[in-house]
Structure formats: C-alpha cells, structure tokens
Design an enzyme around this catalytic site. Sequence first.
Site, PDB file in Angstrom:
ATOM      1  N   LYS A   9       0.867  -1.180   0.000  1.00  0.00           N
ATOM      2  CA  LYS A   9       0.000   0.000   0.000  1.00  0.00           C
ATOM      3  C   LYS A   9       0.901   1.227   0.000  1.00  0.00           C
ATOM      4  O   LYS A   9       1.935   1.236   0.691  1.00  0.00           O
ATOM      5  CB  LYS A   9      -0.898  -0.026   1.253  1.00  0.00           C
ATOM      6  CG  LYS A   9      -1.893   1.127   1.339  1.00  0.00           C
ATOM      7  CD  LYS A   9      -2.811   0.995   2.563  1.00  0.00           C
ATOM      8  CE  LYS A   9      -3.839   2.113   2.650  1.00  0.00           C
ATOM      9  NZ  LYS A   9      -4.744   1.981   3.804  1.00  0.00           N
TER      10      LYS A   9
ATOM     11  N   SER B 264      -9.868   2.167   2.897  1.00  0.00           N
ATOM     12  CA  SER B 264      -8.979   2.925   2.047  1.00  0.00           C
ATOM     13  C   SER B 264      -7.972   2.072   1.276  1.00  0.00           C
ATOM     14  O   SER B 264      -7.377   2.568   0.320  1.00  0.00           O
ATOM     15  CB  SER B 264      -8.200   3.929   2.896  1.00  0.00           C
ATOM     16  OG  SER B 264      -7.337   3.257   3.802  1.00  0.00           O
TER      17      SER B 264
ATOM     18  N   SER C 294     -10.084  -0.277   7.076  1.00  0.00           N
ATOM     19  CA  SER C 294      -9.513  -0.191   5.725  1.00  0.00           C
ATOM     20  C   SER C 294      -8.831  -1.437   5.209  1.00  0.00           C
ATOM     21  O   SER C 294      -8.450  -1.476   4.046  1.00  0.00           O
ATOM     22  CB  SER C 294      -8.524   0.962   5.646  1.00  0.00           C
ATOM     23  OG  SER C 294      -9.244   2.149   5.485  1.00  0.00           O
TER      24      SER C 294
HETATM   25  N1  GLN Z   1     -13.210   4.583   6.399  1.00  0.00           N
HETATM   26  C1  GLN Z   1     -12.560   4.995   7.605  1.00  0.00           C
HETATM   27  C2  GLN Z   1     -12.072   6.418   7.474  1.00  0.00           C
HETATM   28  O1  GLN Z   1     -12.303   7.011   6.458  1.00  0.00           O
HETATM   29  C3  GLN Z   1     -11.432   4.076   7.932  1.00  0.00           C
HETATM   30  C4  GLN Z   1     -10.233   4.306   7.108  1.00  0.00           C
HETATM   31  C5  GLN Z   1      -9.083   3.446   7.493  1.00  0.00           C
HETATM   32  O2  GLN Z   1      -9.230   2.419   8.148  1.00  0.00           O
HETATM   33  N2  GLN Z   1      -7.916   3.900   7.126  1.00  0.00           N
HETATM   34  O3  GLN Z   1     -11.494   6.963   8.371  1.00  0.00           O
END
Ligand code: GLN
Length: 484
Positions: A76, A151, A175
Amino acid sequence: MQNKSIAQLAADLRLRTYSSVELTKHYLERIKRLDPALNSFITLAEESALAAAERADQALKAGDAGPLTGIPIAHKDIFCTKGLRTSCGSRMLDNFVAPYDATVVEKLAAAGAVVLGKTNMDEFAMGSSNETSYYGPVRNPWNQDLVPGGSSGGSAAAVAARLCAAATATDTGGSIRQPAALCGITGIKPTYGRCSRWGMIAFASSLDQAGVMARSAADAAFMLDEMAGFDRRDSTSADVPVPDYVDALDDDIKGLRIGLPKEYFGEGLDPHVARAVQEAIDEYQRLGAEVVDISLPNSPLSVPVYYVVAPAECSSNLARFDGVRYGHRCDDPKDLEDLYKRSRAEGFGAEVQRRIMIGTYVLSAGYYDAYYLKAQKIRQLIADDFKRAFEQVDVIMGPTSPTTAFPLGAKMDDPVAMYLNDIYTIATNLAGLPGMSIPVAPVEGMPVGLQIIGNYFEEARLLNVAHRLQHATHWHQAAPEGFE
Ligand code: GLN
C-alpha cells in the site's frame, strides 16, 4: 501461476518449475495488461522487482530461501519505500521519495519477497471507497462500475485480480477488512502494536495498524509471520512473543465458542448479506463450533466516537505537511503564512481538509471536554464491552460491511453515508483488537465478507478459524471474470 497459493508458489520455486524472475515477469505483464481497467497501482517498480527476483533466484539456488523468497507482492502506498515514490494517495506527497524503508517493508524484503509496486489508496487512508485518491478511483474487479472499498482499495483489487500474490495494507477503522470484503479476499488487521508503524505514514496513531491482504488465511499467515513483531523504533509496538501463524492453521476448532453480537445483525444490514453471513456461521456449527448470543451495547456509538478521535489525531499528524521540508510547495509564496496556507490548500483534497477542520475543532479550547474527552471515555466503554464478551466466547463473528460494493460516486456527496460503511469494523480499532474478513457466499455475483474478531494478540486463532472454513468451503477460490 496467478491462482496458486503462496505455499504452492514457494514449492514450485524450490523445484525450479519456474524462476522468481519468470514469476515476477508474469505478474508485471498481468499488471500492464489488466490494471488500466482497475487503477489499483500508483507506481510500478519493474526494475527493482526484477533485481529482487534475481537475488531471490540466487538464494533459492543456494538453498537459502524462506517461504516468501521470490514471491511477488505489493505495498500500500502508505508504507515508506527507499528510492520508490510514497504518495499516500495525495498530491501533497506526489513528489515524495522516502530516504528509508518502513519496518514492515524492510522485514518483507529481508524475507526475500519481491515488490512489484505501490498500490492506490484513499488520500492519507481517509475513505471507504478509494475515491478520495489523488490518482483517481480504483474499480472493483468483480464489477468495474462499483467501488472496491477503502482505504486499501488498491491492495484489495490487486489481490482479487491476481496482480500480485499478496499485499500489505493498513486499517484505522476498517480499511483492510472492508475492501477485503467488497473484493472477495482475505484481510487481517492484527492487534494494535503487533506490526510496527515505523515508516507507515500516520493518519490516527492510536488506531492505525498494518496488516495483510491475501487470497486465503494460509497466504496471510505466511505474510504475517514475517511482518509481526516488536520494533524499538515504534514506541507503541508490542513487545509480545509472536507465535508461528502457519503452524497454527490446522488446529481443531471443535468446541470453539462464537459470539454473535445482536448489534451487528440489526437495522441497516442488507438481508442478503445477513443470509450469506448466517450460512457461513451454520458451516462453523457443522465444523463443531458453538454459537453464543452476545451484546456489545456501546458499539452503536463507535462511528461518532471514531469521527472525533480519528480527525483529532489526523489534524495533529498532518500538521507536518507544511510545504517547508518535503512534499508539495505552492509557487511564489508571498510570505511564510501564504506558503503554509496555499501549500496545504493545494496539496490536500476535500476529505482530508474536512478531517483536519473537524479535528482542529474538537481539540480546541472550549470544545475539547465536550467532544474529544467525551469520545475517549466512550472509547473505553466500547473496549470494556469486548472484554466482557471475551469472558464468554473465543471469537466474535458478524458481517464486515452492511452491504456489498456500491456504485462509484454513490456516496461521495454524503460523507455521513460513507462513514456508516465502517459501522461493524470501527469498534475493533477503538479497542485495539485484531479482526479479519473472509469471503463467504456472494450476493448477486458480488462478494460478501464474514468478519471474525479475536481477543488481544490472538491473530493465530483468527487465521486458524478462517483457515478451517476455507478448508471446508470454496468461497475464497472464486475469481472475478476476466482476471482468472
Ligand atoms: N473509512 C474509515 C475512514 O475514512 C477508515 C479508514 C481506514 O481504516 N484507514 O477513516
């Protein structure tokens, strides 16, 4: 080759059925041919991948190879990689080449893994659909009009489309698990502190955790075996012994007590998703597990609590991006203040700016007690719910996401609707617990994830429980059409 497990690939490499250079070229060719439709990679690392593959072939020849030697993976784009751009999905870091490797990157390199490139992601890991990336959205390999989740949407889509054997990812509020569910793969977010955060660009430091995206629990175990462990460079790294995750995969699960929280099966859950999750739980009962009804009474508060704590921490973490030392700098600043303001206004996208503003607000004098402190207190109550639950059960199961993948653009104008995607995943991060998502029966051709939550440092049990289901069923083997 792209459908083989890591264990099979490792065995083939040892037998010289093909070399790591051949395997790496095969994946690079697939990425070039298939990824334009998905946009799951931000940066390809062709040259360094082939050089690493050559080194791996030497090690294999010398009989000096571990299970990941020569296996092509992706990172990532939130993990710093020396000499290879680390953008974090943001214009702010579009020109950033880290001078060092993140610990997780270093460990996987030491294990002989070959890095094919860096995967697309929501900007600074803020999002649930991979649509906030500066590099454009990622598309779901199962249906390219739909989102892959976020994400870590790039890592999820790349693994599902068989563009790499496995990938790293991070999970601050879901995410890893949510995109794993929406793309039909296996994702594990370990206990907070299990994998080092050093060199992983910080979003919300008390929630962020590195983990794995793979096609099976067994593949994930091979990756986590190398990634987990104490790191003195990360002050929140856990100094707790790491068991052998691969060794534990086949343990018997007879008598396993599975807790089903009533809050995870209520209003808002798509009935088809509920049915698919239930079918997997029925299978667990056939495998000898027992089901216990439990309650996590404070879990409905996890989304509001998270959206105070995470923005608060991000507003502080992202203060470092000021146009002075690295990252985006605006043209012709009038003075220092203009430099800060314009560099940040140009470098950050809308969602990141929204989070910084919310975070600054909840931390400001006068609002701190009402929002931030209150949220921290409720966070403790959420963790206490889990503590009580784990006195009665060994693992907790439920859906990973309330629906299957939704259309691109569907929730971009409604941040609250977007935030509600993580309703089942966020509590785990607030409590610091490990969680997993594995594919179960699809709904109208789209993948569904079963979430498995464990007690602190019980990753081995999660992988074992997931592996037993994958041993007994075929759901995790399905490949999206065109990417088989
Ligand atoms: N969807 C959540 C956010 O926007 C979690 C994102 C994540 O786990 N990085 O914060």
